[in-house]
Design a protein around this motif. Structure first.
Motif, PDB file in Angstrom:
ATOM      1  N   ARG B  72     -49.570  88.686 -19.126  1.00 29.20           N
ATOM      2  CA  ARG B  72     -49.883  87.289 -19.457  1.00 29.20           C
ATOM      3  C   ARG B  72     -50.368  87.171 -20.909  1.00 29.20           C
ATOM      4  O   ARG B  72     -50.060  86.199 -21.598  1.00 29.20           O
ATOM      5  CB  ARG B  72     -50.949  86.748 -18.514  1.00 29.20           C
ATOM      6  N   GLU B  73     -51.118  88.195 -21.355  1.00 26.00           N
ATOM      7  CA  GLU B  73     -51.642  88.166 -22.729  1.00 26.00           C
ATOM      8  C   GLU B  73     -50.492  88.094 -23.741  1.00 26.00           C
ATOM      9  O   GLU B  73     -50.584  87.408 -24.760  1.00 26.00           O
ATOM     10  CB  GLU B  73     -52.479  89.430 -23.021  1.00 26.00           C
ATOM     11  N   GLN B  74     -49.459  88.800 -23.407  1.00 22.73           N
ATOM     12  CA  GLN B  74     -48.298  88.827 -24.309  1.00 22.73           C
ATOM     13  C   GLN B  74     -47.638  87.439 -24.384  1.00 22.73           C
ATOM     14  O   GLN B  74     -47.253  86.984 -25.455  1.00 22.73           O
ATOM     15  CB  GLN B  74     -47.276  89.847 -23.778  1.00 22.73           C
ATOM     16  N   ILE B  75     -47.590  86.790 -23.209  1.00 22.45           N
ATOM     17  CA  ILE B  75     -46.993  85.442 -23.166  1.00 22.45           C
ATOM     18  C   ILE B  75     -47.839  84.481 -24.026  1.00 22.45           C
ATOM     19  O   ILE B  75     -47.315  83.737 -24.846  1.00 22.45           O
ATOM     20  CB  ILE B  75     -46.907  84.920 -21.718  1.00 22.45           C
ATOM     21  N   SER B  77     -49.918  85.215 -26.451  1.00 19.60           N
ATOM     22  CA  SER B  77     -49.861  85.507 -27.891  1.00 19.60           C
ATOM     23  C   SER B  77     -48.551  85.016 -28.505  1.00 19.60           C
ATOM     24  O   SER B  77     -48.477  84.670 -29.673  1.00 19.60           O
ATOM     25  CB  SER B  77     -50.044  87.008 -28.145  1.00 19.60           C
ATOM     26  N   GLU B  78     -47.482  84.958 -27.671  1.00 20.53           N
ATOM     27  CA  GLU B  78     -46.192  84.482 -28.198  1.00 20.53           C
ATOM     28  C   GLU B  78     -46.129  82.957 -28.270  1.00 20.53           C
ATOM     29  O   GLU B  78     -45.575  82.392 -29.207  1.00 20.53           O
ATOM     30  CB  GLU B  78     -45.035  85.022 -27.341  1.00 20.53           C
ATOM     31  N   VAL B  79     -46.701  82.304 -27.218  1.00 17.73           N
ATOM     32  CA  VAL B  79     -46.590  80.829 -27.197  1.00 17.73           C
ATOM     33  C   VAL B  79     -47.743  80.124 -27.938  1.00 17.73           C
ATOM     34  O   VAL B  79     -47.634  78.955 -28.274  1.00 17.73           O
ATOM     35  CB  VAL B  79     -46.500  80.273 -25.751  1.00 17.73           C
ATOM     36  N   GLN B  81     -49.396  80.929 -30.948  1.00 18.70           N
ATOM     37  CA  GLN B  81     -49.677  81.512 -32.262  1.00 18.70           C
ATOM     38  C   GLN B  81     -50.445  80.498 -33.129  1.00 18.70           C
ATOM     39  O   GLN B  81     -50.124  79.312 -33.123  1.00 18.70           O
ATOM     40  CB  GLN B  81     -48.350  81.904 -32.938  1.00 18.70           C
ATOM     41  N   LYS B  88     -57.075  80.199 -26.707  1.00 17.30           N
ATOM     42  CA  LYS B  88     -56.206  81.199 -26.073  1.00 17.30           C
ATOM     43  C   LYS B  88     -56.761  81.593 -24.715  1.00 17.30           C
ATOM     44  O   LYS B  88     -56.012  81.759 -23.737  1.00 17.30           O
ATOM     45  CB  LYS B  88     -56.082  82.444 -26.958  1.00 17.30           C
TER      46      LYS B  88
END
Lengths: 224, 271
Positions: B72-75, B77-79, B81, B88
Protein backbone atom coordinates in the motif's frame (compact mmCIF):
# COMPACT_ATOMS: atom_id res chain seq x y z
CA UNK A 1 -4.35 -100.22 -43.65
CA UNK A 2 -6.00 -97.05 -42.35
CA UNK A 3 -7.66 -94.51 -44.60
CA UNK A 4 -5.62 -91.41 -45.30
CA UNK A 5 -8.47 -89.84 -47.27
CA UNK A 6 -12.13 -90.62 -46.84
CA UNK A 7 -15.05 -88.96 -48.64
CA UNK A 8 -18.70 -89.68 -47.90
CA UNK A 9 -21.52 -88.14 -49.92
CA UNK A 10 -19.16 -85.31 -50.79
CA UNK A 11 -20.53 -82.37 -52.75
CA UNK A 12 -18.23 -79.62 -53.95
CA UNK A 13 -19.48 -76.38 -55.42
CA UNK A 14 -18.35 -72.91 -56.46
CA UNK A 15 -20.23 -69.65 -56.56
CA UNK A 16 -21.50 -69.86 -52.97
CA UNK A 17 -22.77 -73.38 -53.46
CA UNK A 18 -24.79 -72.58 -56.57
CA UNK A 19 -22.51 -74.29 -59.12
CA UNK A 20 -22.06 -77.92 -58.13
CA UNK A 21 -19.00 -79.64 -59.58
CA UNK A 22 -19.01 -82.94 -57.69
CA UNK A 23 -22.10 -84.46 -56.13
CA UNK A 24 -22.49 -87.24 -53.56
CA UNK A 25 -19.05 -88.76 -54.11
CA UNK A 26 -17.82 -91.44 -51.72
CA UNK A 27 -14.40 -93.08 -51.74
CA UNK A 28 -11.57 -94.15 -49.45
CA UNK A 29 -7.84 -93.96 -50.07
CA UNK A 30 -5.46 -95.93 -47.89
CA UNK A 31 -1.90 -95.30 -46.78
CA UNK A 32 0.55 -96.14 -49.54
CA UNK A 33 -2.06 -96.06 -52.34
CA UNK A 34 -1.06 -94.55 -55.66
CA UNK A 35 -4.18 -93.04 -57.18
CA UNK A 36 -4.80 -91.54 -60.60
CA UNK A 37 -7.81 -89.30 -61.04
CA UNK A 38 -8.79 -88.74 -64.64
CA UNK A 39 -11.74 -87.25 -66.45
CA UNK A 40 -12.63 -84.85 -69.22
CA UNK A 41 -11.62 -81.19 -69.05
CA UNK A 42 -13.77 -79.25 -66.62
CA UNK A 43 -15.07 -82.40 -64.93
CA UNK A 44 -13.79 -81.31 -61.51
CA UNK A 45 -10.47 -83.13 -61.14
CA UNK A 46 -8.57 -80.08 -59.94
CA UNK A 47 -11.55 -79.00 -57.82
CA UNK A 48 -11.42 -82.33 -56.00
CA UNK A 49 -7.70 -81.90 -55.42
CA UNK A 50 -8.21 -78.33 -54.15
CA UNK A 51 -10.74 -79.59 -51.64
CA UNK A 52 -8.20 -82.17 -50.43
CA UNK A 53 -5.74 -79.46 -49.42
CA UNK A 54 -8.48 -77.31 -47.98
CA UNK A 55 -8.71 -74.62 -50.57
CA UNK A 56 -12.36 -75.41 -51.17
CA UNK A 57 -14.69 -76.39 -48.35
CA UNK A 58 -17.19 -79.20 -49.00
CA UNK A 59 -20.72 -77.96 -49.58
CA UNK A 60 -22.19 -81.18 -48.20
CA UNK A 61 -20.95 -84.49 -46.89
CA UNK A 62 -17.72 -85.44 -45.18
CA UNK A 63 -14.17 -85.21 -46.38
CA UNK A 64 -11.60 -86.52 -43.92
CA UNK A 65 -7.90 -86.10 -44.69
CA UNK A 66 -5.25 -87.25 -42.22
CA UNK A 67 -7.94 -87.67 -39.58
CA UNK A 68 -9.30 -84.12 -39.99
CA UNK A 69 -12.78 -83.38 -41.27
CA UNK A 70 -12.24 -80.61 -43.81
CA UNK A 71 -15.87 -79.51 -43.55
CA UNK A 72 -15.29 -78.43 -39.96
CA UNK A 73 -11.67 -77.47 -39.70
CA UNK A 74 -10.23 -74.32 -38.15
CA UNK A 75 -7.64 -72.32 -40.07
CA UNK A 76 -4.99 -73.31 -37.51
CA UNK A 77 -5.82 -77.00 -37.89
CA UNK A 78 -5.77 -76.65 -41.69
CA UNK A 79 -2.38 -74.96 -41.46
CA UNK A 80 -1.09 -77.87 -39.40
CA UNK A 81 -2.61 -80.46 -41.76
CA UNK A 82 -1.00 -78.84 -44.78
CA UNK A 83 2.44 -79.25 -43.24
CA UNK A 84 1.92 -83.02 -43.65
CA UNK A 85 1.10 -82.69 -47.34
CA UNK A 86 3.29 -82.38 -50.40
CA UNK A 87 1.61 -80.54 -53.23
CA UNK A 88 2.78 -80.47 -56.82
CA UNK A 89 1.28 -78.10 -59.39
CA UNK A 90 1.20 -78.12 -63.16
CA UNK A 91 2.66 -74.60 -63.20
CA UNK A 92 5.22 -75.56 -60.49
CA UNK A 93 4.36 -72.60 -58.19
CA UNK A 94 7.96 -72.03 -57.19
CA UNK A 95 8.99 -68.76 -55.55
CA UNK A 96 10.99 -67.11 -58.29
CA UNK A 97 12.85 -64.71 -55.98
CA UNK A 98 14.27 -67.63 -54.00
CA UNK A 99 17.05 -69.99 -55.02
CA UNK A 100 16.25 -73.57 -55.95
CA UNK A 101 17.68 -74.79 -52.61
CA UNK A 102 15.52 -72.37 -50.63
CA UNK A 103 12.41 -73.38 -52.59
CA UNK A 104 13.04 -77.03 -51.84
CA UNK A 105 13.24 -76.51 -48.08
CA UNK A 106 10.13 -74.31 -47.81
CA UNK A 107 8.19 -77.00 -45.85
CA UNK A 108 11.14 -77.37 -43.45
CA UNK A 109 11.34 -73.60 -43.05
CA UNK A 110 7.62 -73.52 -42.19
CA UNK A 111 8.11 -76.34 -39.70
CA UNK A 112 10.87 -74.31 -38.03
CA UNK A 113 13.87 -76.55 -38.77
CA UNK A 114 17.30 -75.02 -38.20
CA UNK A 115 19.29 -73.61 -41.11
CA UNK A 116 21.81 -76.46 -40.78
CA UNK A 117 19.08 -79.07 -41.17
CA UNK A 118 17.58 -77.13 -44.07
CA UNK A 119 20.94 -76.99 -45.81
CA UNK A 120 21.59 -80.72 -45.35
CA UNK A 121 18.10 -81.61 -46.54
CA UNK A 122 18.33 -79.28 -49.54
CA UNK A 123 21.54 -81.04 -50.56
CA UNK A 124 19.98 -84.51 -50.12
CA UNK A 125 16.72 -83.66 -51.93
CA UNK A 126 18.42 -81.94 -54.85
CA UNK A 127 20.75 -84.92 -55.21
CA UNK A 128 17.67 -87.17 -55.23
CA UNK A 129 16.09 -85.21 -58.12
CA UNK A 130 19.49 -84.84 -59.82
CA UNK A 131 19.64 -81.07 -59.54
CA UNK A 132 22.56 -80.66 -57.12
CA UNK A 133 24.47 -78.38 -59.46
CA UNK A 134 21.49 -76.01 -59.70
CA UNK A 135 21.08 -75.37 -55.95
CA UNK A 136 22.06 -71.70 -56.15
CA UNK A 137 20.19 -70.92 -59.34
CA UNK A 138 16.77 -69.29 -59.49
CA UNK A 139 13.74 -71.21 -60.84
CA UNK A 140 13.46 -69.12 -63.99
CA UNK A 141 17.00 -70.17 -64.95
CA UNK A 142 15.84 -73.81 -65.18
CA UNK A 143 13.87 -75.68 -67.85
CA UNK A 144 10.24 -76.68 -67.21
CA UNK A 145 11.24 -80.28 -66.43
CA UNK A 146 13.89 -79.11 -63.98
CA UNK A 147 11.46 -76.72 -62.30
CA UNK A 148 8.98 -79.56 -61.84
CA UNK A 149 11.73 -81.69 -60.28
CA UNK A 150 12.28 -78.86 -57.83
CA UNK A 151 8.53 -78.96 -57.18
CA UNK A 152 8.71 -82.71 -56.50
CA UNK A 153 11.73 -82.26 -54.21
CA UNK A 154 9.80 -79.59 -52.29
CA UNK A 155 6.79 -81.91 -51.98
CA UNK A 156 9.03 -84.66 -50.58
CA UNK A 157 10.98 -82.40 -48.22
CA UNK A 158 9.12 -83.28 -45.04
CA UNK A 159 8.26 -86.91 -45.81
CA UNK A 160 4.58 -86.05 -46.23
CA UNK A 161 1.72 -88.40 -45.42
CA UNK A 162 0.14 -87.60 -48.76
CA UNK A 163 1.32 -86.10 -52.03
CA UNK A 164 -1.28 -84.31 -54.13
CA UNK A 165 -0.27 -83.60 -57.71
CA UNK A 166 -2.29 -81.57 -60.17
CA UNK A 167 -1.30 -82.42 -63.77
CA UNK A 168 2.38 -82.65 -62.75
CA UNK A 169 3.55 -83.48 -66.27
CA UNK A 170 1.02 -81.33 -68.12
CA UNK A 171 3.65 -78.89 -69.36
CA UNK A 172 6.52 -81.35 -69.84
CA UNK A 173 8.01 -83.36 -72.69
CA UNK A 174 8.07 -87.17 -72.56
CA UNK A 175 11.58 -87.43 -71.11
CA UNK A 176 10.90 -84.95 -68.30
CA UNK A 177 7.53 -86.55 -67.64
CA UNK A 178 9.12 -89.97 -67.20
CA UNK A 179 11.61 -88.56 -64.70
CA UNK A 180 8.74 -87.08 -62.64
CA UNK A 181 6.75 -90.36 -62.70
CA UNK A 182 9.88 -92.23 -61.55
CA UNK A 183 10.32 -89.86 -58.62
CA UNK A 184 6.70 -90.19 -57.56
CA UNK A 185 6.74 -93.98 -57.88
CA UNK A 186 9.84 -94.09 -55.69
CA UNK A 187 8.21 -91.89 -53.06
CA UNK A 188 5.19 -94.15 -52.91
CA UNK A 189 7.21 -97.36 -52.91
CA UNK A 190 10.03 -96.43 -50.56
CA UNK A 191 8.32 -94.05 -48.16
CA UNK A 192 4.81 -95.55 -48.30
CA UNK A 193 3.49 -92.10 -49.10
CA UNK A 194 -0.04 -91.91 -50.43
CA UNK A 195 0.04 -90.23 -53.83
CA UNK A 196 -2.95 -88.71 -55.62
CA UNK A 197 -2.38 -87.54 -59.14
CA UNK A 198 -4.85 -85.63 -61.24
CA UNK A 199 -4.02 -86.19 -64.89
CA UNK A 200 -5.74 -86.31 -68.22
CA UNK A 201 -3.82 -89.45 -69.24
CA UNK A 202 -2.28 -92.28 -67.22
CA UNK A 203 1.38 -92.74 -68.26
CA UNK A 204 2.09 -95.91 -70.20
CA UNK A 205 5.47 -96.44 -68.57
CA UNK A 206 3.94 -96.69 -65.10
CA UNK A 207 5.03 -99.94 -63.41
CA UNK A 208 3.55 -99.66 -59.92
CA UNK A 209 0.10 -101.05 -59.07
CA UNK A 210 -2.31 -98.15 -58.85
CA UNK A 211 -5.94 -97.24 -58.34
CA UNK A 212 -7.85 -95.28 -60.94
CA UNK A 213 -10.78 -92.94 -60.34
CA UNK A 214 -12.75 -91.26 -63.10
CA UNK A 215 -14.77 -88.12 -62.58
CA UNK A 216 -17.77 -87.99 -64.84
CA UNK A 217 -21.16 -86.28 -64.67
CA UNK A 218 -20.31 -84.90 -61.19
CA UNK A 219 -19.65 -88.40 -59.84
CA UNK A 220 -16.36 -90.03 -58.77
CA UNK A 221 -16.12 -93.68 -59.86
CA UNK A 222 -13.34 -96.20 -59.34
CA UNK A 223 -12.27 -98.19 -62.41
CA UNK A 224 -11.42 -101.82 -61.62
CA UNK B 1 13.21 -47.11 -60.88
CA UNK B 2 10.05 -49.06 -60.03
CA UNK B 3 11.73 -50.22 -56.82
CA UNK B 4 12.47 -46.61 -55.77
CA UNK B 5 8.95 -45.50 -56.75
CA UNK B 6 7.37 -48.30 -54.72
CA UNK B 7 9.38 -47.37 -51.64
CA UNK B 8 8.78 -43.64 -52.04
CA UNK B 9 5.04 -44.27 -52.22
CA UNK B 10 5.35 -45.74 -48.75
CA UNK B 11 8.05 -43.52 -47.29
CA UNK B 12 6.48 -40.17 -48.28
CA UNK B 13 3.12 -40.63 -46.48
CA UNK B 14 4.97 -42.05 -43.50
CA UNK B 15 7.25 -39.01 -43.54
CA UNK B 16 4.20 -36.72 -43.70
CA UNK B 17 2.94 -38.25 -40.46
CA UNK B 18 6.38 -38.10 -38.81
CA UNK B 19 6.93 -34.49 -39.92
CA UNK B 20 3.54 -33.60 -38.46
CA UNK B 21 4.38 -35.27 -35.15
CA UNK B 22 7.83 -33.69 -34.98
CA UNK B 23 6.39 -30.29 -35.91
CA UNK B 24 3.91 -30.62 -33.07
CA UNK B 25 6.66 -31.65 -30.63
CA UNK B 26 8.77 -28.64 -31.65
CA UNK B 27 5.78 -26.29 -31.49
CA UNK B 28 4.87 -27.62 -28.06
CA UNK B 29 8.42 -27.15 -26.73
CA UNK B 30 9.04 -23.72 -28.17
CA UNK B 31 5.70 -22.31 -27.03
CA UNK B 32 5.69 -24.07 -23.67
CA UNK B 33 6.98 -21.08 -21.72
CA UNK B 34 4.55 -18.76 -23.50
CA UNK B 35 1.64 -21.06 -22.61
CA UNK B 36 2.86 -21.30 -19.02
CA UNK B 37 3.11 -17.53 -18.86
CA UNK B 38 -0.43 -17.17 -20.09
CA UNK B 39 -1.70 -19.72 -17.61
CA UNK B 40 0.38 -19.01 -14.54
CA UNK B 41 0.99 -15.32 -15.07
CA UNK B 42 -2.67 -14.60 -14.77
CA UNK B 43 -3.88 -13.02 -11.51
CA UNK B 44 -7.08 -11.25 -10.57
CA UNK B 45 -7.14 -8.14 -8.45
CA UNK B 46 -9.03 -8.21 -5.14
CA UNK B 47 -9.65 -5.09 -3.09
CA UNK B 48 -10.57 -5.54 0.59
CA UNK B 49 -11.48 -3.29 3.48
CA UNK B 50 -9.36 -5.22 5.97
CA UNK B 51 -6.39 -7.55 5.46
CA UNK B 52 -7.39 -11.00 4.27
CA UNK B 53 -5.70 -14.42 4.36
CA UNK B 54 -5.31 -17.04 1.63
CA UNK B 55 -7.19 -19.48 3.84
CA UNK B 56 -10.16 -17.16 4.01
CA UNK B 57 -10.28 -16.69 0.23
CA UNK B 58 -9.94 -20.46 -0.35
CA UNK B 59 -13.01 -20.94 1.81
CA UNK B 60 -14.88 -18.60 -0.51
CA UNK B 61 -13.70 -20.39 -3.67
CA UNK B 62 -11.45 -23.47 -3.87
CA UNK B 63 -9.83 -22.42 -7.19
CA UNK B 64 -7.88 -19.69 -5.44
CA UNK B 65 -4.28 -20.85 -5.15
CA UNK B 66 -2.06 -17.86 -4.32
CA UNK B 67 -2.41 -14.53 -2.63
CA UNK B 68 0.09 -11.71 -2.90
CA UNK B 69 -0.44 -8.38 -1.18
CA UNK B 70 0.36 -5.23 -3.16
CA UNK B 71 2.35 -2.82 -0.95
CA UNK B 72 0.00 0.00 0.00
CA UNK B 73 2.91 2.35 0.79
CA UNK B 74 4.11 1.98 -2.75
CA UNK B 75 0.67 2.87 -4.11
CA UNK B 76 0.51 5.93 -1.88
CA UNK B 77 3.97 7.11 -2.83
CA UNK B 78 3.05 6.79 -6.52
CA UNK B 79 -0.36 8.49 -6.35
CA UNK B 80 0.43 11.12 -3.71
CA UNK B 81 3.66 12.66 -4.88
CA UNK B 82 4.36 16.09 -3.41
CA UNK B 83 1.84 15.56 -0.63
CA UNK B 84 2.79 16.11 3.02
CA UNK B 85 3.70 13.22 5.29
CA UNK B 86 0.58 13.71 7.37
CA UNK B 87 -1.67 13.68 4.32
CA UNK B 88 0.08 10.54 3.11
CA UNK B 89 -0.66 8.88 6.44
CA UNK B 90 -4.32 9.82 6.12
CA UNK B 91 -4.48 8.49 2.56
CA UNK B 92 -2.78 5.28 3.70
CA UNK B 93 -5.31 4.85 6.52
CA UNK B 94 -8.21 5.34 4.12
CA UNK B 95 -6.72 3.17 1.38
CA UNK B 96 -8.19 -0.35 1.02
CA UNK B 97 -6.00 -3.47 0.74
CA UNK B 98 -5.01 -4.70 -2.74
CA UNK B 99 -4.14 -8.32 -3.57
CA UNK B 100 -3.05 -10.26 -6.64
CA UNK B 101 -4.93 -13.57 -6.53
CA UNK B 102 -3.69 -16.56 -8.57
CA UNK B 103 -5.80 -19.57 -9.59
CA UNK B 104 -4.99 -23.27 -9.48
CA UNK B 105 -5.75 -23.87 -13.19
CA UNK B 106 -6.79 -22.25 -16.43
CA UNK B 107 -10.50 -21.45 -16.21
CA UNK B 108 -13.06 -20.12 -18.67
CA UNK B 109 -14.72 -16.73 -18.38
CA UNK B 110 -17.88 -18.17 -16.78
CA UNK B 111 -15.78 -19.79 -14.06
CA UNK B 112 -13.99 -16.48 -13.52
CA UNK B 113 -17.36 -14.77 -13.12
CA UNK B 114 -18.37 -17.35 -10.53
CA UNK B 115 -15.20 -16.75 -8.55
CA UNK B 116 -15.87 -13.04 -8.70
CA UNK B 117 -19.41 -13.56 -7.37
CA UNK B 118 -18.22 -15.90 -4.61
CA UNK B 119 -15.64 -13.41 -3.45
CA UNK B 120 -17.99 -10.44 -3.60
CA UNK B 121 -20.39 -12.24 -1.26
CA UNK B 122 -17.93 -11.48 1.52
CA UNK B 123 -18.62 -8.08 3.01
CA UNK B 124 -14.90 -7.49 3.57
CA UNK B 125 -14.26 -7.63 -0.18
CA UNK B 126 -14.93 -4.33 -1.88
CA UNK B 127 -14.15 -5.19 -5.46
CA UNK B 128 -12.87 -8.01 -7.68
CA UNK B 129 -11.35 -7.38 -11.10
CA UNK B 130 -10.90 -10.52 -13.26
CA UNK B 131 -9.52 -8.86 -16.44
CA UNK B 132 -11.50 -11.69 -18.03
CA UNK B 133 -11.66 -10.46 -21.59
CA UNK B 134 -7.95 -9.90 -22.20
CA UNK B 135 -6.98 -13.05 -20.33
CA UNK B 136 -9.46 -15.13 -22.22
CA UNK B 137 -8.78 -13.77 -25.69
CA UNK B 138 -4.99 -14.24 -25.49
CA UNK B 139 -5.19 -17.75 -24.14
CA UNK B 140 -8.05 -18.77 -26.38
CA UNK B 141 -6.25 -17.57 -29.46
CA UNK B 142 -3.26 -19.65 -28.47
CA UNK B 143 -5.43 -22.67 -27.63
CA UNK B 144 -7.26 -22.29 -30.95
CA UNK B 145 -4.00 -22.22 -32.93
CA UNK B 146 -2.85 -25.30 -31.07
CA UNK B 147 -6.17 -27.05 -31.71
CA UNK B 148 -6.01 -26.22 -35.43
CA UNK B 149 -2.51 -27.62 -35.58
CA UNK B 150 -3.65 -30.83 -33.89
CA UNK B 151 -6.62 -31.16 -36.28
CA UNK B 152 -4.41 -30.57 -39.29
CA UNK B 153 -1.81 -33.08 -38.13
CA UNK B 154 -4.53 -35.58 -37.25
CA UNK B 155 -6.20 -35.18 -40.65
CA UNK B 156 -2.88 -35.45 -42.45
CA UNK B 157 -2.11 -38.54 -40.37
CA UNK B 158 -5.37 -40.26 -41.35
CA UNK B 159 -4.94 -39.50 -45.05
CA UNK B 160 -1.31 -40.65 -44.92
CA UNK B 161 -2.26 -43.84 -43.08
CA UNK B 162 -4.73 -44.67 -45.85
CA UNK B 163 -1.99 -44.10 -48.44
CA UNK B 164 0.35 -46.35 -46.45
CA UNK B 165 -2.28 -49.12 -46.28
CA UNK B 166 -2.97 -48.70 -50.02
CA UNK B 167 0.71 -49.09 -50.81
CA UNK B 168 0.86 -52.10 -48.51
CA UNK B 169 -1.98 -53.66 -50.50
CA UNK B 170 0.03 -53.11 -53.68
CA UNK B 171 3.00 -54.87 -52.06
CA UNK B 172 0.76 -57.67 -50.92
CA UNK B 173 -0.53 -58.01 -54.48
CA UNK B 174 3.04 -58.04 -55.79
CA UNK B 175 3.97 -60.83 -53.37
CA UNK B 176 0.63 -62.66 -53.53
CA UNK B 177 1.98 -65.74 -55.33
CA UNK B 178 4.74 -66.24 -52.81
CA UNK B 179 2.27 -65.77 -49.95
CA UNK B 180 -0.20 -68.17 -51.55
CA UNK B 181 2.43 -70.87 -52.03
CA UNK B 182 3.52 -70.48 -48.43
CA UNK B 183 -0.10 -70.67 -47.28
CA UNK B 184 -0.71 -73.85 -49.27
CA UNK B 185 2.29 -75.43 -47.54
CA UNK B 186 0.88 -74.42 -44.14
CA UNK B 187 2.91 -71.32 -43.32
CA UNK B 188 1.47 -69.29 -40.43
CA UNK B 189 0.38 -65.72 -41.05
CA UNK B 190 3.50 -64.15 -39.56
CA UNK B 191 5.77 -66.14 -41.85
CA UNK B 192 3.64 -65.40 -44.92
CA UNK B 193 3.59 -61.69 -44.12
CA UNK B 194 7.31 -61.71 -43.31
CA UNK B 195 8.23 -60.14 -46.62
CA UNK B 196 5.79 -57.26 -45.99
CA UNK B 197 7.12 -56.74 -42.47
CA UNK B 198 10.72 -56.65 -43.73
CA UNK B 199 10.01 -54.04 -46.41
CA UNK B 200 7.80 -51.95 -44.14
CA UNK B 201 10.25 -51.93 -41.23
CA UNK B 202 13.10 -50.99 -43.58
CA UNK B 203 11.03 -48.07 -44.89
CA UNK B 204 10.08 -47.04 -41.35
CA UNK B 205 13.81 -46.62 -40.58
CA UNK B 206 14.37 -44.64 -43.80
CA UNK B 207 11.39 -42.35 -43.12
CA UNK B 208 12.62 -41.73 -39.55
CA UNK B 209 16.13 -40.88 -40.76
CA UNK B 210 14.84 -38.52 -43.46
CA UNK B 211 12.48 -36.74 -41.06
CA UNK B 212 15.26 -36.39 -38.50
CA UNK B 213 17.57 -35.06 -41.20
CA UNK B 214 15.03 -32.36 -42.14
CA UNK B 215 14.76 -31.16 -38.54
CA UNK B 216 18.51 -31.41 -37.95
CA UNK B 217 18.99 -29.18 -40.99
CA UNK B 218 16.41 -26.73 -39.63
CA UNK B 219 18.12 -26.76 -36.23
CA UNK B 220 21.76 -26.43 -37.23
CA UNK B 221 21.61 -24.61 -40.56
CA UNK B 222 18.34 -22.83 -41.16
CA UNK B 223 17.59 -21.62 -37.62
CA UNK B 224 21.16 -20.44 -37.07
CA UNK B 225 21.09 -18.38 -40.26
CA UNK B 226 17.46 -17.28 -40.08
CA UNK B 227 18.05 -14.13 -38.05
CA UNK B 228 14.76 -14.82 -36.24
CA UNK B 229 15.38 -14.21 -32.53
CA UNK B 230 12.90 -16.82 -31.32
CA UNK B 231 14.47 -19.48 -33.57
CA UNK B 232 17.98 -18.63 -32.43
CA UNK B 233 17.00 -18.58 -28.75
CA UNK B 234 15.07 -21.83 -28.97
CA UNK B 235 17.53 -23.58 -31.29
CA UNK B 236 18.06 -26.41 -28.78
CA UNK B 237 14.34 -27.15 -28.76
CA UNK B 238 14.12 -27.58 -32.52
CA UNK B 239 15.27 -31.19 -32.45
CA UNK B 240 16.27 -33.48 -29.62
CA UNK B 241 17.73 -36.96 -29.93
CA UNK B 242 14.79 -38.36 -27.95
CA UNK B 243 12.58 -37.17 -30.82
CA UNK B 244 14.29 -39.67 -33.08
CA UNK B 245 13.29 -42.50 -30.73
CA UNK B 246 9.71 -41.18 -30.62
CA UNK B 247 9.56 -40.93 -34.42
CA UNK B 248 11.01 -44.43 -34.88
CA UNK B 249 8.55 -45.84 -32.36
CA UNK B 250 5.61 -44.18 -34.11
CA UNK B 251 6.86 -45.25 -37.56
CA UNK B 252 7.27 -48.88 -36.48
CA UNK B 253 3.86 -48.88 -34.81
CA UNK B 254 2.23 -47.46 -37.95
CA UNK B 255 3.82 -49.95 -40.33
CA UNK B 256 2.96 -52.89 -38.07
CA UNK B 257 -0.66 -51.68 -37.89
CA UNK B 258 -0.66 -51.27 -41.70
CA UNK B 259 0.74 -54.78 -42.31
CA UNK B 260 -1.74 -56.36 -39.90
CA UNK B 261 -4.64 -54.40 -41.41
CA UNK B 262 -3.77 -55.57 -44.92
CA UNK B 263 -2.92 -59.16 -44.03
CA UNK B 264 -5.93 -59.72 -41.78
CA UNK B 265 -8.31 -58.08 -44.23
CA UNK B 266 -7.72 -60.93 -46.71
CA UNK B 267 -9.67 -64.14 -46.30
CA UNK B 268 -6.83 -66.32 -47.53
CA UNK B 269 -7.32 -69.10 -50.03
CA UNK B 270 -10.25 -70.74 -48.28
CA UNK B 271 -13.33 -70.38 -50.49
Amino acid sequence: MSNVISAKNLTLAYDNGRKEIIKNASFNIKKGDFVFITGPSGSGKSTLLKSLYGQLKPKEGNLVVGGRDLANISSRQLQELRTHMGIIFQDYKLINEWTVAKNVVLPLMIAGYSLDVQETQAHRLLKHVKLSEHADKYPLELSGGEQQRVGVARALAKNPVVILADEPTGNLDDYSSNVIWDLMENACQQLETTVLVVTHKIPTIFSLPYRHFIIESKGVYEVH
Amino acid sequence: MKFIKNHLMFILPLMAILLGIEFYLVFDRTTDSYEKGLKEGYTMLVVTKKPVTLQKLKQLNPHIATLEAIKREQIVSEVAQGVSKQSKKEILAALPYFYNVGLDSYLGTSALEKIKKDLEKDSNIKRVETFGSSYSSAYRLFAFIKFLLKVFIGFMGIVSLFLIIKQMEIWKYAHRERMQVMEIFGAPLMLRAGVLFKVAIFDAFIATLLTSAVFLYVKFVWAAQSGIDLMMQKQDDLFKMTDMAILLGVALLLVIVAVYTVVFSSKGVQE
